[in-house]
Design a protein around this motif. Structure first.
Motif, mmCIF file in Angstrom:
data_model
loop_
_atom_site.group_PDB
_atom_site.id
_atom_site.type_symbol
_atom_site.label_atom_id
_atom_site.label_comp_id
_atom_site.label_asym_id
_atom_site.label_seq_id
_atom_site.Cartn_x
_atom_site.Cartn_y
_atom_site.Cartn_z
ATOM 1 N N ALA A 134 -2.440 9.569 -3.047
ATOM 2 C CA ALA A 134 -2.316 8.290 -3.746
ATOM 3 C C ALA A 134 -0.909 7.710 -3.578
ATOM 4 O O ALA A 134 -0.739 6.495 -3.417
ATOM 5 C CB ALA A 134 -2.641 8.461 -5.230
ATOM 6 N N ILE A 135 0.092 8.567 -3.597
ATOM 7 C CA ILE A 135 1.475 8.112 -3.380
ATOM 8 C C ILE A 135 1.642 7.581 -1.964
ATOM 9 O O ILE A 135 2.294 6.549 -1.745
ATOM 10 C CB ILE A 135 2.469 9.260 -3.667
ATOM 11 N N VAL A 136 1.030 8.265 -0.994
ATOM 12 C CA VAL A 136 1.080 7.791 0.400
ATOM 13 C C VAL A 136 0.443 6.408 0.505
ATOM 14 O O VAL A 136 0.989 5.500 1.139
ATOM 15 C CB VAL A 136 0.378 8.790 1.335
ATOM 16 N N ALA A 137 -0.717 6.230 -0.122
ATOM 17 C CA ALA A 137 -1.392 4.928 -0.110
ATOM 18 C C ALA A 137 -0.543 3.869 -0.797
ATOM 19 O O ALA A 137 -0.446 2.727 -0.327
ATOM 20 C CB ALA A 137 -2.748 5.044 -0.799
ATOM 21 N N PHE A 141 1.148 0.557 0.887
ATOM 22 C CA PHE A 141 0.894 -0.759 0.316
ATOM 23 C C PHE A 141 2.199 -1.544 0.125
ATOM 24 O O PHE A 141 2.314 -2.712 0.525
ATOM 25 C CB PHE A 141 0.156 -0.587 -1.018
ATOM 26 N N ILE A 142 3.197 -0.886 -0.455
ATOM 27 C CA ILE A 142 4.494 -1.544 -0.677
ATOM 28 C C ILE A 142 5.169 -1.855 0.659
ATOM 29 O O ILE A 142 5.691 -2.963 0.873
ATOM 30 C CB ILE A 142 5.420 -0.655 -1.528
ATOM 31 N N TYR A 143 5.143 -0.896 1.579
ATOM 32 C CA TYR A 143 5.764 -1.086 2.891
ATOM 33 C C TYR A 143 5.128 -2.258 3.632
ATOM 34 O O TYR A 143 5.831 -3.110 4.197
ATOM 35 C CB TYR A 143 5.629 0.196 3.713
ATOM 36 N N ALA A 144 3.791 -2.301 3.642
ATOM 37 C CA ALA A 144 3.091 -3.366 4.359
ATOM 38 C C ALA A 144 3.440 -4.729 3.781
ATOM 39 O O ALA A 144 3.662 -5.702 4.523
ATOM 40 C CB ALA A 144 1.583 -3.134 4.297
ATOM 41 N N GLY A 145 3.491 -4.819 2.456
ATOM 42 C CA GLY A 145 3.806 -6.093 1.822
ATOM 43 C C GLY A 145 5.229 -6.551 2.085
ATOM 44 O O GLY A 145 5.466 -7.722 2.394
ATOM 45 N N LEU A 146 6.174 -5.629 1.976
ATOM 46 C CA LEU A 146 7.580 -5.989 2.184
ATOM 47 C C LEU A 146 7.861 -6.327 3.643
ATOM 48 O O LEU A 146 8.693 -7.196 3.933
ATOM 49 C CB LEU A 146 8.488 -4.843 1.727
ATOM 50 N N THR A 179 -1.060 -3.748 -10.755
ATOM 51 C CA THR A 179 -0.752 -3.648 -9.332
ATOM 52 C C THR A 179 0.152 -2.474 -8.991
ATOM 53 O O THR A 179 -0.079 -1.772 -7.996
ATOM 54 C CB THR A 179 -0.089 -4.955 -8.839
ATOM 55 N N PHE A 180 1.161 -2.227 -9.813
ATOM 56 C CA PHE A 180 2.173 -1.245 -9.444
ATOM 57 C C PHE A 180 2.139 0.040 -10.267
ATOM 58 O O PHE A 180 2.914 0.954 -10.002
ATOM 59 C CB PHE A 180 3.563 -1.878 -9.552
ATOM 60 N N VAL A 181 1.270 0.122 -11.252
ATOM 61 C CA VAL A 181 1.187 1.337 -12.061
ATOM 62 C C VAL A 181 -0.207 1.953 -12.000
ATOM 63 O O VAL A 181 -0.377 3.120 -11.664
ATOM 64 C CB VAL A 181 1.575 1.052 -13.534
ATOM 65 N N LEU A 182 -1.234 1.145 -12.292
ATOM 66 C CA LEU A 182 -2.586 1.682 -12.398
ATOM 67 C C LEU A 182 -3.206 2.044 -11.049
ATOM 68 O O LEU A 182 -4.053 2.936 -10.986
ATOM 69 C CB LEU A 182 -3.493 0.687 -13.126
ATOM 70 N N ARG A 183 -2.820 1.364 -9.999
ATOM 71 C CA ARG A 183 -3.463 1.634 -8.701
ATOM 72 C C ARG A 183 -3.305 3.080 -8.253
ATOM 73 O O ARG A 183 -4.302 3.736 -7.932
ATOM 74 C CB ARG A 183 -2.937 0.669 -7.639
ATOM 75 N N PRO A 184 -2.092 3.615 -8.196
ATOM 76 C CA PRO A 184 -1.999 5.028 -7.778
ATOM 77 C C PRO A 184 -2.619 5.986 -8.784
ATOM 78 O O PRO A 184 -3.166 7.032 -8.401
ATOM 79 C CB PRO A 184 -0.486 5.256 -7.651
ATOM 80 N N ILE A 185 -2.582 5.622 -10.070
ATOM 81 C CA ILE A 185 -3.167 6.493 -11.097
ATOM 82 C C ILE A 185 -4.684 6.550 -10.951
ATOM 83 O O ILE A 185 -5.287 7.626 -10.949
ATOM 84 C CB ILE A 185 -2.772 6.012 -12.507
ATOM 85 N N THR A 186 -5.318 5.381 -10.832
ATOM 86 C CA THR A 186 -6.782 5.356 -10.715
ATOM 87 C C THR A 186 -7.241 5.978 -9.392
ATOM 88 O O THR A 186 -8.287 6.631 -9.350
ATOM 89 C CB THR A 186 -7.309 3.916 -10.814
ATOM 90 N N LEU A 187 -6.461 5.780 -8.341
ATOM 91 C CA LEU A 187 -6.803 6.380 -7.053
ATOM 92 C C LEU A 187 -6.777 7.904 -7.157
ATOM 93 O O LEU A 187 -7.657 8.591 -6.618
ATOM 94 C CB LEU A 187 -5.810 5.899 -5.988
ATOM 95 N N THR A 188 -5.792 8.422 -7.864
ATOM 96 C CA THR A 188 -5.686 9.868 -8.062
ATOM 97 C C THR A 188 -6.832 10.400 -8.915
ATOM 98 O O THR A 188 -7.511 11.362 -8.547
ATOM 99 C CB THR A 188 -4.348 10.220 -8.742
#
Length: 265
Positions: A134-137, A141-146, A179-188
């Protein structure tokens, strides 16, 4: 507790699975940061198997593939066609295909260790692997956007354009959390809990089978036939869930990247 072991307490009654299933005995390096348990071995096994299969399947590629090469190519084509290209398009799909392929097959093979005799537990049934993936994803996500929108990605993610300025007091915390908190949590948690529940169900059916066959008396032993049948059916269902969760995890990773690349940023 091994899933096929008889489940009984000190009084001889049936005892179902518990959370202790996910804290197996240490096999090597006890008391060190490098402790190895049955779950660790399952992860090693899945990783080595993935590397070995793809190395053997791609080391001598032929124009007219044999059966083994065809199977490997079918797996790669599935990720490319149904995840990368379908969500990201040809150009961006090609860029992120190695990551999405790695995520899909890593999740798949670690999920499937839950039905491999000797391991009987998924490498993703403890939070470490789902969290890392989930951290990799999330980082992707952040890298692609920036990279695509260096000056506007974070601003537009937190302050969506077109929203009246006075509503940003409400919108900002919602976007920040979702966007920046729940996404990695729910993915995990989505991957973790599916594997936890699946393992507990299999342990329940097979320990019940052992109990009915070897510890119960008279006609109660016949119930073991039913629990064995349910165990077999749920084993097949667990295979389906393992494949589905690998697909969902890689698909959501691609969706998050696509949202980061969206021109609205």
């Amino acid at each position: 507790m091994h899933p096929l072991a008889a489940a009984s307490d000190s009084s001889g009654g049936f005892q179902g699975p518990s959370i202790d299933e996910f804290f197996p005995s240490v096999l090597l390096f006890a008391g060190t940061p490098f402790e190895i348990t049955r779950i660790t071995l399952a992860r090693f096994f899945a990783t080595i198997l993935v590397i070995l299969l793809f190395w053997l399947g791609t080391r001598s590629m032929k124009l007219v593939p044999g059966r083994f090469q065809s199977v490997i190519e079918m797996g790669l084509d599935f990720v490319r066609g149904n995840v990368a290209d379908d969500i990201l398009g040809k150009k961006d799909g090609r860029r992120f295909l190695p990551l999405l392929t790695t995520v899909f097959f890593m999740v798949l093979f670690m999920n499937l260790t839950g039905i491999v005799p000797g391991f009987n537990i998924a490498g993703t049934s403890v939070i470490g692997v789902p969290l890392i993936l989930a951290i990799v994803a999330y980082v992707t996500f952040i890298y692609a956007g920036l990279k695509k929108h260096p000056g506007t990605f974070l601003r537009n993610s937190l302050f969506p354009p077109g929203v009246p300025w006075f509503l940003y007091v409400i919108v900002f915390p919602i976007e920040l959390v979702s966007t920046f908190v729940l996404r990695p949590i729910t993915l995990t948690l989505r991957l973790l809990m599916n594997m936890v529940v699946g393992h507990l169900l299999l342990v329940l059916f097979f320990t019940a089978t052992s109990f009915f066959f070897f510890e119960s008396h008279n006609l109660f032993a016949l119930f073991g036939i039913g629990t064995l049948a349910f165990g077999f059916v749920f084993t097949l269902f667990e295979i389906f869930v393992a494949i589905l969760q690998a697909y969902v995890f890689s698909l959501l990773t691609a969706v998050y990247v696509q949202l980061a690349l969206n021109d609205e940023h």
